[in-house]
Scaffold this motif. Sequence first.
Motif, PDB file in Angstrom:
ATOM      1  N   LEU A  76      52.368  37.100  94.076  1.00 30.85           N
ATOM      2  CA  LEU A  76      52.472  35.688  93.713  1.00 30.85           C
ATOM      3  C   LEU A  76      51.981  34.784  94.836  1.00 30.85           C
ATOM      4  N   LEU A  77      52.287  35.161  96.077  1.00 33.90           N
ATOM      5  CA  LEU A  77      51.849  34.376  97.229  1.00 33.90           C
ATOM      6  C   LEU A  77      50.330  34.301  97.292  1.00 33.90           C
ATOM      7  N   ILE A  78      49.674  35.435  97.105  1.00 35.04           N
ATOM      8  CA  ILE A  78      48.211  35.462  97.144  1.00 35.04           C
ATOM      9  C   ILE A  78      47.626  34.656  95.987  1.00 35.04           C
ATOM     10  N   GLU A  79      48.239  34.763  94.803  1.00 37.22           N
ATOM     11  CA  GLU A  79      47.775  33.973  93.662  1.00 37.22           C
ATOM     12  C   GLU A  79      47.894  32.482  93.952  1.00 37.22           C
ATOM     13  N   LYS A  80      48.971  32.074  94.603  1.00 39.11           N
ATOM     14  CA  LYS A  80      49.156  30.667  94.962  1.00 39.11           C
ATOM     15  C   LYS A  80      48.120  30.225  95.973  1.00 39.11           C
ATOM     16  N   LEU A  87      40.602  33.652  97.952  1.00 39.55           N
ATOM     17  CA  LEU A  87      40.689  34.780  98.873  1.00 39.55           C
ATOM     18  C   LEU A  87      40.169  36.063  98.248  1.00 39.55           C
ATOM     19  N   VAL A  88      40.620  36.328  97.050  1.00 33.11           N
ATOM     20  CA  VAL A  88      40.305  37.595  96.400  1.00 33.11           C
ATOM     21  C   VAL A  88      40.400  37.384  94.899  1.00 33.11           C
ATOM     22  N   ARG A  89      39.692  38.171  94.134  1.00 38.10           N
ATOM     23  CA  ARG A  89      39.779  38.080  92.690  1.00 38.10           C
ATOM     24  C   ARG A  89      41.185  38.421  92.212  1.00 38.10           C
ATOM     25  N   SER A  90      41.608  37.726  91.166  1.00 35.66           N
ATOM     26  CA  SER A  90      42.935  37.989  90.609  1.00 35.66           C
ATOM     27  C   SER A  90      43.067  39.437  90.144  1.00 35.66           C
ATOM     28  N   LYS A 146      40.838  38.092 104.881  1.00 37.78           N
ATOM     29  CA  LYS A 146      40.207  37.051 104.074  1.00 37.78           C
ATOM     30  C   LYS A 146      40.991  35.739 104.114  1.00 37.78           C
ATOM     31  N   SER A 147      42.264  35.824 104.484  1.00 32.05           N
ATOM     32  CA  SER A 147      43.103  34.628 104.521  1.00 32.05           C
ATOM     33  C   SER A 147      43.080  33.930 105.881  1.00 32.05           C
ATOM     34  N   CYS A 148      42.359  34.472 106.837  1.00 34.52           N
ATOM     35  CA  CYS A 148      42.254  33.864 108.166  1.00 34.52           C
ATOM     36  C   CYS A 148      41.201  32.750 108.148  1.00 34.52           C
ATOM     37  N   PRO A 149      41.397  31.713 108.959  1.00 34.25           N
ATOM     38  CA  PRO A 149      42.560  31.453 109.827  1.00 34.25           C
ATOM     39  C   PRO A 149      43.620  30.563 109.183  1.00 34.25           C
ATOM     40  N   ARG A 150      43.399  30.185 107.918  1.00 38.30           N
ATOM     41  CA  ARG A 150      44.313  29.223 107.293  1.00 38.30           C
ATOM     42  C   ARG A 150      45.695  29.788 107.037  1.00 38.30           C
ATOM     43  N   TRP A 151      45.766  30.992 106.505  1.00 36.57           N
ATOM     44  CA  TRP A 151      47.046  31.540 106.088  1.00 36.57           C
ATOM     45  C   TRP A 151      47.569  32.628 107.023  1.00 36.57           C
ATOM     46  N   ASN A 152      46.725  33.154 107.892  1.00 37.78           N
ATOM     47  CA  ASN A 152      47.130  34.224 108.800  1.00 37.78           C
ATOM     48  C   ASN A 152      46.400  34.097 110.119  1.00 37.78           C
ATOM     49  N   THR A 153      47.006  34.625 111.163  1.00 37.35           N
ATOM     50  CA  THR A 153      46.315  34.690 112.452  1.00 37.35           C
ATOM     51  C   THR A 153      45.596  36.033 112.548  1.00 37.35           C
ATOM     52  N   TYR A 154      44.538  36.069 113.331  1.00 38.42           N
ATOM     53  CA  TYR A 154      43.809  37.319 113.500  1.00 38.42           C
ATOM     54  C   TYR A 154      44.663  38.370 114.196  1.00 38.42           C
ATOM     55  N   PHE A 155      45.599  37.930 115.026  1.00 33.02           N
ATOM     56  CA  PHE A 155      46.491  38.889 115.703  1.00 33.02           C
ATOM     57  C   PHE A 155      47.304  39.680 114.684  1.00 33.02           C
ATOM     58  N   VAL A 156      47.894  38.972 113.709  1.00 29.88           N
ATOM     59  CA  VAL A 156      48.672  39.643 112.672  1.00 29.88           C
ATOM     60  C   VAL A 156      47.787  40.576 111.855  1.00 29.88           C
TER      61      VAL A 156
END
Length: 237
Positions: A76-80, A87-90, A146-156
């Motif tokens: 659900l988080l990725i869909e949001k 980020l990625v196809r549903s 694919k969610s970097c840098p908005r939703w995740n840091t590259y370190f994570v």
Amino acid sequence: MLCCMPGVAFVPALLVSWSSAAFIISYVIAVLAGHVEPLVPYISDTGTKPPESGVFGFMINISALLAAITMYIRYLLIEKQNETSHLVRSSCNMFTLCIGLMGCTGMGIVATFQELAVPSVHDIGALVAFGSGVIYITLQSIISYKSCPRWNTYFVCHIRMAISVISCIAFIPMIVFASKISMTKIDWTPGEKDYTYHFMSAICEWTVAFGFIFFFLTFIRDFQRFSLRISTEIHED
């Protein structure tokens, strides 16, 4: 303290703490009861004989349920996030979720069918659980980048990918060494036939299992920014 976490971070936190406790408690009981040797038994070996079998079965089934809930919230988080930044196809997100749920089903099979009682079913469940789990965390690692840098840091993302790579590397020899074992037993002692295969396979199994735990641990920060709301609409005629 879990209820004080923002968002739904308590879900992966509960999964990590509960699963760790399941492994450790059943291991301690099995060793104290003299059912397994303390030096790296299979995880399933620590949940085969009573009383640890009851504890193992109950706790691992709960872990499977918590894992399924965590994976669904992640879906659900990725869909949001897809609503504002693609980020990625549903369909790919759904495929990843289905792979993860297959792993949860495998966990349930492992917990329900003990190693010595129904070995073939137990082994199939373990293969599904570990195989699907490795694929799931690998796909999630790719999605994280694919969610970097908005939703995740590259370190994570690097941490997740490192865990995925280690788990993949450990999964292969786990299967190879296990296939060379010619007997089904839990009371292994050093020096006997196939002990080396058992020992190496068990090390790899524990590595993959705790790889999953550490991977889900990295979800806690993501889930802090996400909350679920249930709305009920009443329509009048």
